[in-house]
Design an enzyme around this catalytic site. Structure first.
Site, mmCIF file in Angstrom:
data_model
loop_
_atom_site.group_PDB
_atom_site.id
_atom_site.type_symbol
_atom_site.label_atom_id
_atom_site.label_comp_id
_atom_site.label_asym_id
_atom_site.label_seq_id
_atom_site.Cartn_x
_atom_site.Cartn_y
_atom_site.Cartn_z
ATOM 1 N N ARG A 26 -3.634 2.981 8.591
ATOM 2 C CA ARG A 26 -3.889 1.648 8.004
ATOM 3 C C ARG A 26 -2.618 0.835 8.029
ATOM 4 N NH1 ARG A 26 -6.776 4.924 4.334
ATOM 5 N NH2 ARG A 26 -8.913 4.227 4.015
ATOM 6 N N TYR B 20 11.275 -35.460 -18.248
ATOM 7 C CA TYR B 20 9.838 -35.257 -18.033
ATOM 8 C C TYR B 20 9.480 -35.328 -16.548
ATOM 9 C CZ TYR B 20 9.419 -40.322 -17.354
ATOM 10 O OH TYR B 20 9.547 -41.593 -16.876
ATOM 11 N N HIS C 223 -16.480 -8.142 1.790
ATOM 12 C CA HIS C 223 -15.409 -8.987 2.332
ATOM 13 C C HIS C 223 -15.511 -10.395 1.750
ATOM 14 C CE1 HIS C 223 -13.725 -11.805 5.333
ATOM 15 N NE2 HIS C 223 -12.750 -10.903 5.354
ATOM 16 N N GLU D 220 13.895 -45.181 -6.223
ATOM 17 C CA GLU D 220 13.078 -44.792 -5.064
ATOM 18 C C GLU D 220 13.634 -45.336 -3.755
ATOM 19 O OE1 GLU D 220 9.082 -46.320 -5.490
ATOM 20 O OE2 GLU D 220 9.770 -48.164 -6.432
ATOM 21 N N SER E 170 13.093 -43.502 -13.401
ATOM 22 C CA SER E 170 11.989 -42.647 -12.988
ATOM 23 C C SER E 170 12.062 -42.525 -11.468
ATOM 24 C CB SER E 170 10.653 -43.252 -13.418
ATOM 25 O OG SER E 170 9.615 -42.428 -12.960
ATOM 26 N N LYS F 161 0.833 -1.198 0.000
ATOM 27 C CA LYS F 161 0.000 0.000 0.000
ATOM 28 C C LYS F 161 0.872 1.254 0.000
ATOM 29 C CE LYS F 161 -3.726 -0.970 2.318
ATOM 30 N NZ LYS F 161 -4.521 -1.232 3.525
ATOM 31 N N ASP G 135 8.521 -42.925 -2.179
ATOM 32 C CA ASP G 135 9.308 -43.860 -1.375
ATOM 33 C C ASP G 135 10.670 -43.279 -1.021
ATOM 34 O OD1 ASP G 135 7.981 -46.316 -0.674
ATOM 35 O OD2 ASP G 135 7.661 -46.561 -2.824
ATOM 36 N N GLY H 245 -8.529 -7.986 4.829
ATOM 37 C CA GLY H 245 -9.225 -8.162 6.093
ATOM 38 C C GLY H 245 -8.334 -8.513 7.266
ATOM 39 N N ARG I 147 -3.849 -1.241 -6.219
ATOM 40 C CA ARG I 147 -2.986 -2.422 -6.098
ATOM 41 C C ARG I 147 -3.383 -3.406 -7.188
ATOM 42 N NH1 ARG I 147 -5.882 -4.253 -0.480
ATOM 43 N NH2 ARG I 147 -7.937 -4.427 -1.354
ATOM 44 N N CYS J 141 8.021 -39.677 -11.053
ATOM 45 C CA CYS J 141 6.608 -40.059 -11.035
ATOM 46 C C CYS J 141 6.029 -40.052 -9.622
ATOM 47 C CB CYS J 141 6.395 -41.403 -11.710
ATOM 48 S SG CYS J 141 7.228 -42.752 -10.863
ATOM 49 N N GLY K 267 10.983 -42.216 -7.944
ATOM 50 C CA GLY K 267 9.788 -42.421 -7.118
ATOM 51 C C GLY K 267 10.024 -41.680 -5.822
ATOM 52 N N MET L 110 -5.586 -6.868 8.484
ATOM 53 C CA MET L 110 -5.140 -5.757 9.313
ATOM 54 C C MET L 110 -6.269 -4.742 9.422
ATOM 55 S SD MET L 110 -2.181 -6.428 10.190
ATOM 56 C CE MET L 110 -0.948 -7.625 9.750
#
Ligand code: PEP
Ligand code: MG
Length: 909
Positions: free
Chosen positions: A103, A885, A490, A779, A798, A32, A803, A112, A376, A865, A800, A114
């Site tokens: 404020r 990926y 509000h 994993e 991949s 603000k 785990d 809401g 804002r 994954c 895991g 403050m």
């Protein structure tokens, strides 16, 4: 040291088209304060004032009140003097008084959270001066009673005693209204207002044991300290924790000259947005009230009017108000005060262009002069976020990269939530209509109190109006319905920020907290009754309305296309059924990163064969049972390959411990014994034999496949035959067979051998072949450590991380919920490591596994994954490690695509 400390600027002035600060100083001046400074420099008419920095709040928390007062006293007095000069009035003066507002303002907006105090600097003498100066005794005394009310509530803690009670000041006012036979606050006479001031002060004295402070400087210090204290109040702490904002940010305090919207018919106040915060439509909109103060617009007590003519007409249509009535009683600002509207319209354009984003502005008209109180970046729904960003791109205000960076990944989630099924909607009964405050579809059971929102699994919070105390319950409820309040109430603002469905200002609802009832048109609804809300139209329905899946269309689809232009890391999905695979593909998944095969065995028709397999005492018996399972698995895989035609599909071999498949209850054990023509004791023995002390670390993953190779053989056969069957139909599939829970190279090799041998046999049988890969989950911590050796054998990795997190922390995935809350409370953990990847710790193993894997096989395909594959900060981490990926649940796919693009853009900045 003492002198150095004093030299630092702690109070920043603004006003009269100049400012000490600017919009880049949000951390120091709060959002603000920084914006007020920026606006003032831009030539926007903001009431002059100053900002006490967030650092002072932190100093207050460590040094205490006395020291902080000492630190800023001189600067504060000088800054008040500056306002006095600019406004031509004097703080505390009996004839020409200056009043100020106080404020809070943290670096991010916390709606809401403050509190605000208006009209500060008034007392029994000043009020006389104000009355004379404005020639309006009514206004002066009304300002005074409002001040005591706000100061009492915010600074002196005069709050309702219990949730069923009303505000102590409201109670006094209600009492007087009743006595005088009037209904509205505006009907109070000057004498009434004087009586109220007296009664208010008495109430304060009675409740707090102290006189209400009369010295304006005491009032000012009290308010400043209250703002600092509110940073550590329950509500602020809850909001901060919810958003992960650290406590040491602190809040700034903004003190500004008061301007008045309640000085008569030529004054007013309002809130406006440069675009629609609900839908994102590029229309200037907002609400105002004539002869009112700021709080009146958002408090929902009076029905606010629309700023623009168009908005007013749209509103009247929804509220079923005739044009004649609208024009007479609810005209737009554009119609009522055309020149003020034009000026406001100019500023909203200037500010939106300057900030290059949708602005949420507050303004006041004092006796025909327009003041802008704040601006804002406006809070918005997920849908509005996407539309506004794409529109700003098309308008040339921001470029493609910035467009993508403007999107908050988790907020996209809102667009992926169910919407009402149009057919079900046609059959539903609309019981009332309110304002479409925050879009979405919500259905749930009525609750009337925020702290009871968790009473039902799906609840709709029904309130006359909401207040900051209701925040937690609003977050829990599926939707919010209020009887009062406009689009900027509000409830509306907070709901939009949360992405929660909200219908506000449904005036036809009569809510009784004491009897816990909601009455509409003579029909009574009780706590626990089902209702449904459409936050996009404002419709309220009786009962439960069915929902359906959302679609990727319009600007959302355009945004997703844009992500593909920048995203380098691919996004796959975790899907176990053709249906999930299709959903994910529609969301743009580029393959499947994990198909868990175990759920296929749990289905009713298969569990029997599975149990027979487990209970078999001989290899022959086991093979027989597996043969029954083979056709079922094969058709599962055919369905999934077909849904993912042409894209890679990673299928993981059976993972969970066998004891999960056998019955543990006597009745089902008996049933199984009868089915299989064996004794109950035999079943019981087997169940006991399979019992493990620590199943999560037990006989699961490749340990199963290595003790029962027949399972791996059957699954491989199902996968390869499915792919060959599809090939015969002209459908291309790309299976990637994945071995779970590998910790040693030998474990991998043993499984790989079975897989390759089985595949070769099938190729020979069929005289045909397909390409396929054999890779592994990483994993188990040991697998990450041995990644270079494993990579020599495996086609892909991949991670895991479910785990891997379990075994690195040593926290059981199934039991962590018992102590996590305590760990959060004590600050031992900030977030759930099963949700957000622990980059510091577990992340080291992921990095090490990736680097070591690629050290022996530079082109090794690597993905993730675990659940973290759908979590934004973890996805970014994976991108930075160079993964090919991430794989996540279907509904997270769009989020992952966005983050993948954002990560690529950030890495070039
Ligand atoms: C993992 O451990 O991260 C994983 C994906 O496997 P699951 O959750 O099935 O154990
Ligand atoms: Mg696992």
């Amino acid at each position: 040291m003492e002198i150095l400390e004093k030299v630092k600027t702690r109070v920043y002035k603004f006003g009269n088209k100049t400012a000490d600060g600017n919009s880049k100083m949000k951390n120091l001046l709060g959002g603000k304060g920084a914006n007020l400074a920026e606006m003032s420099s831009l030539g926007i008419p903001v009431p002059p004032g100053f900002t006490i920095t967030t650092e002072v709040c932190t100093e207050y928390n460590t040094l205490g009140k006395e020291n902080v007062v000492e630190l800023i006293k001189d600067e504060l007095e000088e800054s008040i003097a500056n306002i006095e000069t600019l406004m031509g009035s004097k703080f505390g003066d009996k004839t020409n008084p200056l009043l100020v507002s106080v404020r809070s303002g943290a670096r991010v907006s916390m709606p809401g959270m403050m509190d605000t105090v208006l009209n500060l600097g008034i007392n029994d003498e000043v009020v006389q001066g104000l009355a004379k100066k404005t020639n309006n005794e009514q206004f002066a005394w009304d300002s005074y009673r409002r001040f005591i009310q706000m100061y009492g509530g915010v600074v002196l803690g005069m709050k309702p005693a219990s949730k069923e009670d009303i505000d102590p000041f409201e109670e006094i006012m209600e009492h007087l209204k009743h006595k005088r036979g009037i209904k509205l606050d505006t009907e109070f006479s000057v004498q009434d207002l004087k009586d109220l001031v007296y009664d208010f002060k008495e109430a304060v004295k009675k409740r707090t044991g102290h006189n209400f402070p009369t010295d304006p400087w005491d009032q000012l210090w009290g308010a400043i300290i209250a703002v600092f204290n509110s940073w550590n109040g329950d509500r602020a702490v809850y909001y901060r924790t919810m958003h992960g904002y650290p406590a040491d940010w602190g809040t700034a305090v903004n003190v500004q000259a008061m301007v008045y919207g309640n000085m008569g018919e030529n004054s007013g106040t309002g809130v406006c947005f440069t675009r629609d915060a609900g839908t994102g439509e590029n229309v200037f909109n907002g609400e105002y009230l004539i002869n009112a103060q700021g709080e009146d617009v958002v408090a929902g007590v009076r029905t606010p009017q629309q700023i623009t003519h168009l908005g007013s007409q749209r509103w009247a249509e929804l509220a079923k108000i005739e044009e004649e009535d609208r024009l007479k009683n609810y005209p737009s600002l554009e119609e009522l005060m055309p020149s003020i509207f034009e000026e406001l319209n100019t500023y909203q354009n200037v500010l939106e262009k300057h900030y290059r984003d949708m602005q949420d502005m507050e303004f006041t008209i004092q006796d025909g002069k327009l003041w802008i109180l704040q601006t804002r970046n406006g809070k918005r729904t997920g849908a509005a976020m996407v539309k506004i960003a794409m529109d700003l791109l098309k308008e040339g205000m921001i470029d493609e990269k910035e467009t993508l960076l403007r999107i908050e990944p988790n907020k996209l989630d809102e667009l992926l939530h169910p919407i009402f099924d149009p057919d079900a909607l046609k059959r539903s009964q609309v019981i009332a209509q309110g304002l479409p405050a925050s879009p979405g579809a919500a259905t749930g059971k009525i609750v009337f109190f925020a702290d009871e929102a968790a009473k039902f699994k799906n609840s709709i919070l029904v309130r006359i109006e909401t207040s900051p105390e209701d925040l937690e319950g609003m977050n829990i409820a599926k939707g919010i319905l209020t009887a009062r309040g406009g689009m900027t109430s509000h409830a509306a603002v907070v709901a939009r920020g949360m992405g929660k469905c909200c219908v506000s200002g449904a005036g036809a609802l009569k809510i009784n907290y004491k009897t816990r009832t909601l009455t509409v048109d003579g029909h009574e609804y009780h706590e626990g009754d089902w209702i449904s809300l459409n936050g996009s139209t404002g419709n309220i329905f009786e009962g439960k309305v069915a929902t359906m899946e959302p679609e990727l269309s319009g600007e959302f689809a355009e945004l997703m296309t844009l992500t593909d232009k920048y995203g380098q890391m691919k996004v796959r999905t975790n899907a176990d059924t053709p249906k999930d695979a299709k959903v994910a593909r529609n969301f743009g998944a580029q393959g499947i990163g994990l198909t868990r095969t175990e759920h296929m065995f749990f289905e009713v028709d298969r569990i029997k064969a599975m149990r027979e397999m487990i209970l078999a005492d001989t290899v022959k018996g086991r093979k027989q049972a597996l043969e029954d399972l083979l056709p079922m698995q094969r058709s599962d895989f055919e369905g999934i390959f077909e849904a993912m035609e042409g894209l890679p599909v990673t299928i993981r071999l059976l993972d969970p411990p066998l004891h999960e498949f056998v019955p543990h209850q006597l009745a089902t054990q008996k049933e199984l014994a009868e089915d299989m023509h064996i004794s109950l004791q035999a079943v019981k023995n087997k169940v006991a034999e399979l019992e493990e002390f620590n199943p999560m670390l037990g006989h699961r993953g490749c340990r199963l496949g290595n003790t029962y190779p027949e399972i791996t053989e059957m699954q491989t056969r199902a996968i390869i035959e499915a792919a060959l069957n599809l090939k015969a139909r002209g459908i291309n599939s790309k299976p990637e067979i994945m071995i779970p829970l590998v910790g040693t190279v030998k474990e991998f090799e043993a499984q790989e051998q079975i897989i390759r041998r089985t595949a070769d046999v099938i190729f020979e049988e069929r005289n045909d072949s397909i390409d396929y890969l054999v890779g592994t989950m990483i994993e188990v911590p040991r697998a990450a450590l041995m990644a270079d050796l494993i990579a020599e054998k495996a086609d892909f990795f991949s991670f895991g991380t479910n785990d891997l997190t379990q075994m690195t922390f040593g926290y059981s995935r199934d039991d962590v919920g018992k102590f996590l809350p305590v760990y959060y409370e004590k600050g031992i953990l900030k977030v759930d490591p099963f949700e957000v990847l622990d980059q510091e710790g577990v992340g080291q193993l992921v990095r090490l596994g990736t680097d070591r894997g690629r050290s022996s096989k530079p082109n090794l395909k690597i993905g993730i994954c675990g659940e973290h594959g759908g979590e934004p900060s973890s996805i970014e981490f994976c991108y930075n490690l160079g993964m090919d990926y991430v794989s996540c649940s279907p509904y997270r796919v769009p989020i992952a695509r966005l983050v993948s693009a954002q990560a690529a853009i950030k890495s070039t900045m």
